[in-house]
Design a protein around this motif. Structure first.
Motif, PDB file in Angstrom:
ATOM      1  N   ALA A   1       0.839  -1.202   0.000  1.00 40.82           N
ATOM      2  CA  ALA A   1       0.000   0.000   0.000  1.00 40.82           C
ATOM      3  C   ALA A   1       0.872   1.249   0.000  1.00 40.82           C
ATOM      4  N   ALA A   2       0.261   2.392  -0.292  1.00 42.11           N
ATOM      5  CA  ALA A   2       0.985   3.662  -0.281  1.00 42.11           C
ATOM      6  C   ALA A   2       1.515   3.977   1.110  1.00 42.11           C
ATOM      7  N   SER A   3       0.832   3.482   2.132  1.00 38.95           N
ATOM      8  CA  SER A   3       1.251   3.698   3.511  1.00 38.95           C
ATOM      9  C   SER A   3       0.779   2.521   4.360  1.00 38.95           C
ATOM     10  N   THR A   4       1.689   1.945   5.133  1.00 42.74           N
ATOM     11  CA  THR A   4       1.350   0.829   6.006  1.00 42.74           C
ATOM     12  C   THR A   4       1.863   1.137   7.401  1.00 42.74           C
ATOM     13  N   THR A   5       1.020   0.980   8.396  1.00 42.93           N
ATOM     14  CA  THR A   5       1.436   1.165   9.778  1.00 42.93           C
ATOM     15  C   THR A   5       1.663  -0.203  10.397  1.00 42.93           C
ATOM     16  N   TYR A   6       2.888  -0.418  10.866  1.00 43.72           N
ATOM     17  CA  TYR A   6       3.262  -1.671  11.513  1.00 43.72           C
ATOM     18  C   TYR A   6       3.269  -1.459  13.025  1.00 43.72           C
ATOM     19  N   THR A   7       2.786  -2.460  13.744  1.00 39.57           N
ATOM     20  CA  THR A   7       2.751  -2.399  15.202  1.00 39.57           C
ATOM     21  C   THR A   7       3.689  -3.455  15.772  1.00 39.57           C
ATOM     22  N   LEU A   8       4.615  -3.018  16.613  1.00 40.67           N
ATOM     23  CA  LEU A   8       5.480  -3.920  17.366  1.00 40.67           C
ATOM     24  C   LEU A   8       4.837  -4.155  18.721  1.00 40.67           C
ATOM     25  N   THR A   9       4.641  -5.415  19.076  1.00 43.33           N
ATOM     26  CA  THR A   9       4.071  -5.765  20.376  1.00 43.33           C
ATOM     27  C   THR A   9       5.056  -6.673  21.108  1.00 43.33           C
ATOM     28  N   ALA A  10       5.407  -6.280  22.320  1.00 47.14           N
ATOM     29  CA  ALA A  10       6.239  -7.106  23.196  1.00 47.14           C
ATOM     30  C   ALA A  10       5.346  -7.573  24.335  1.00 47.14           C
ATOM     31  N   THR A  11       5.378  -8.872  24.615  1.00 48.18           N
ATOM     32  CA  THR A  11       4.533  -9.414  25.669  1.00 48.18           C
ATOM     33  C   THR A  11       5.355 -10.283  26.618  1.00 48.18           C
ATOM     34  N   THR A  12       4.835 -10.423  27.833  1.00 49.04           N
ATOM     35  CA  THR A  12       5.393 -11.373  28.785  1.00 49.04           C
ATOM     36  C   THR A  12       4.342 -12.433  29.059  1.00 49.04           C
ATOM     37  N   ALA A  13       4.793 -13.599  29.460  1.00 53.18           N
ATOM     38  CA  ALA A  13       3.862 -14.685  29.778  1.00 53.18           C
ATOM     39  C   ALA A  13       3.013 -14.311  30.993  1.00 53.18           C
ATOM     40  N   ALA A  14       1.869 -14.954  31.112  1.00 51.51           N
ATOM     41  CA  ALA A  14       0.973 -14.682  32.244  1.00 51.51           C
ATOM     42  C   ALA A  14       1.694 -14.897  33.574  1.00 51.51           C
TER      43      ALA A  14
ATOM     44  N   CYS B   1       2.225  -8.777  30.722  1.00 46.63           N
ATOM     45  CA  CYS B   1       2.286  -7.368  30.299  1.00 46.63           C
ATOM     46  C   CYS B   1       2.418  -7.250  28.783  1.00 46.63           C
ATOM     47  N   THR B   2       1.942  -6.135  28.248  1.00 40.29           N
ATOM     48  CA  THR B   2       2.022  -5.844  26.814  1.00 40.29           C
ATOM     49  C   THR B   2       2.564  -4.433  26.628  1.00 40.29           C
ATOM     50  N   PHE B   3       3.533  -4.308  25.724  1.00 40.64           N
ATOM     51  CA  PHE B   3       4.137  -3.028  25.377  1.00 40.64           C
ATOM     52  C   PHE B   3       4.059  -2.889  23.862  1.00 40.64           C
ATOM     53  N   THR B   4       3.582  -1.741  23.349  1.00 36.42           N
ATOM     54  CA  THR B   4       3.431  -1.583  21.905  1.00 36.42           C
ATOM     55  C   THR B   4       3.984  -0.244  21.425  1.00 36.42           C
ATOM     56  N   ASP B   5       4.316  -0.212  20.146  1.00 36.48           N
ATOM     57  CA  ASP B   5       4.688   1.019  19.458  1.00 36.48           C
ATOM     58  C   ASP B   5       4.417   0.795  17.975  1.00 36.48           C
ATOM     59  N   GLN B   6       4.297   1.900  17.235  1.00 34.20           N
ATOM     60  CA  GLN B   6       3.987   1.800  15.807  1.00 34.20           C
ATOM     61  C   GLN B   6       4.971   2.602  14.966  1.00 34.20           C
ATOM     62  N   VAL B   7       5.133   2.156  13.727  1.00 33.77           N
ATOM     63  CA  VAL B   7       5.928   2.862  12.729  1.00 33.77           C
ATOM     64  C   VAL B   7       5.143   2.837  11.420  1.00 33.77           C
ATOM     65  N   THR B   8       5.175   3.939  10.693  1.00 33.06           N
ATOM     66  CA  THR B   8       4.487   4.009   9.401  1.00 33.06           C
ATOM     67  C   THR B   8       5.523   3.997   8.283  1.00 33.06           C
ATOM     68  N   VAL B   9       5.290   3.107   7.325  1.00 36.35           N
ATOM     69  CA  VAL B   9       6.173   2.979   6.172  1.00 36.35           C
ATOM     70  C   VAL B   9       5.387   3.401   4.932  1.00 36.35           C
ATOM     71  N   ALA B  10       5.893   4.424   4.266  1.00 34.18           N
ATOM     72  CA  ALA B  10       5.275   4.890   3.018  1.00 34.18           C
ATOM     73  C   ALA B  10       6.045   4.282   1.849  1.00 34.18           C
ATOM     74  N   THR B  11       5.375   4.167   0.718  1.00 31.49           N
ATOM     75  CA  THR B  11       6.054   3.727  -0.500  1.00 31.49           C
ATOM     76  C   THR B  11       5.977   4.843  -1.531  1.00 31.49           C
ATOM     77  N   GLN B  12       7.036   4.950  -2.312  1.00 30.09           N
ATOM     78  CA  GLN B  12       7.084   5.971  -3.362  1.00 30.09           C
ATOM     79  C   GLN B  12       7.537   5.308  -4.652  1.00 30.09           C
ATOM     80  N   ASN B  13       6.669   5.364  -5.660  1.00 29.86           N
ATOM     81  CA  ASN B  13       6.981   4.791  -6.955  1.00 29.86           C
ATOM     82  C   ASN B  13       7.882   5.756  -7.722  1.00 29.86           C
TER      83      ASN B  13
END
Length: 110
Positions: A70-83, A88-100
């Motif tokens: 896609a022209a722009s895709t947002t990826y989510t990184l999720t780090a988790t620990t076992a119960a 616990c859950t920790f998240t962050d996002q990065v957006t990757v654009a594409t240019q033809n």
């Protein structure tokens, strides 16, 4: 008699990296550069990226290979620990654009 209980609350910060653009000629590939800091010693953290449809390898690592469609895709990184380690859950996002950068068929050199 006194019992001592120590509670360990896992900490940490997920960092999916900075937003960026991949240039290509209709087909795009690159690599995400995630990181995780401030983790609690002795706690196991598991990593996962979404959406998995455009991750070509390494979806459970901090640096997966990607092929966004896609022209722009947002990826989510999720780090988790076992119960058993807090669930616990920790998240962050990065957006990757594409240019033809393909040559424009309508372009003519005069």
């Amino acid at each position: 008699l006194t019992d001592t209980v120590t509670l360990i609350v896992p900490g940490g910060v997920a960092n999916a990296g900075s937003d960026f653009t991949i240039q290509g000629c209709g087909v795009y590939s690159g690599q995400l550069s995630g990181s995780f800091g401030g983790g609690t010693p002795g706690v196991v953290y598991n990593f996962a990226w979404t959406p998995v449809a455009t991750i070509t390898s390494g979806a459970s690592t901090l640096t997966p290979a990607i092929a966004p469609t896609a022209a722009s895709t947002t990826y989510t990184l999720t780090a988790t620990t076992a119960a058993a380690q807090g669930g616990c859950t920790f998240t962050d996002q990065v957006t990757v654009a594409t240019q033809n950068i393909s040559a424009d068929a309508a372009f003519s050199y005069q």
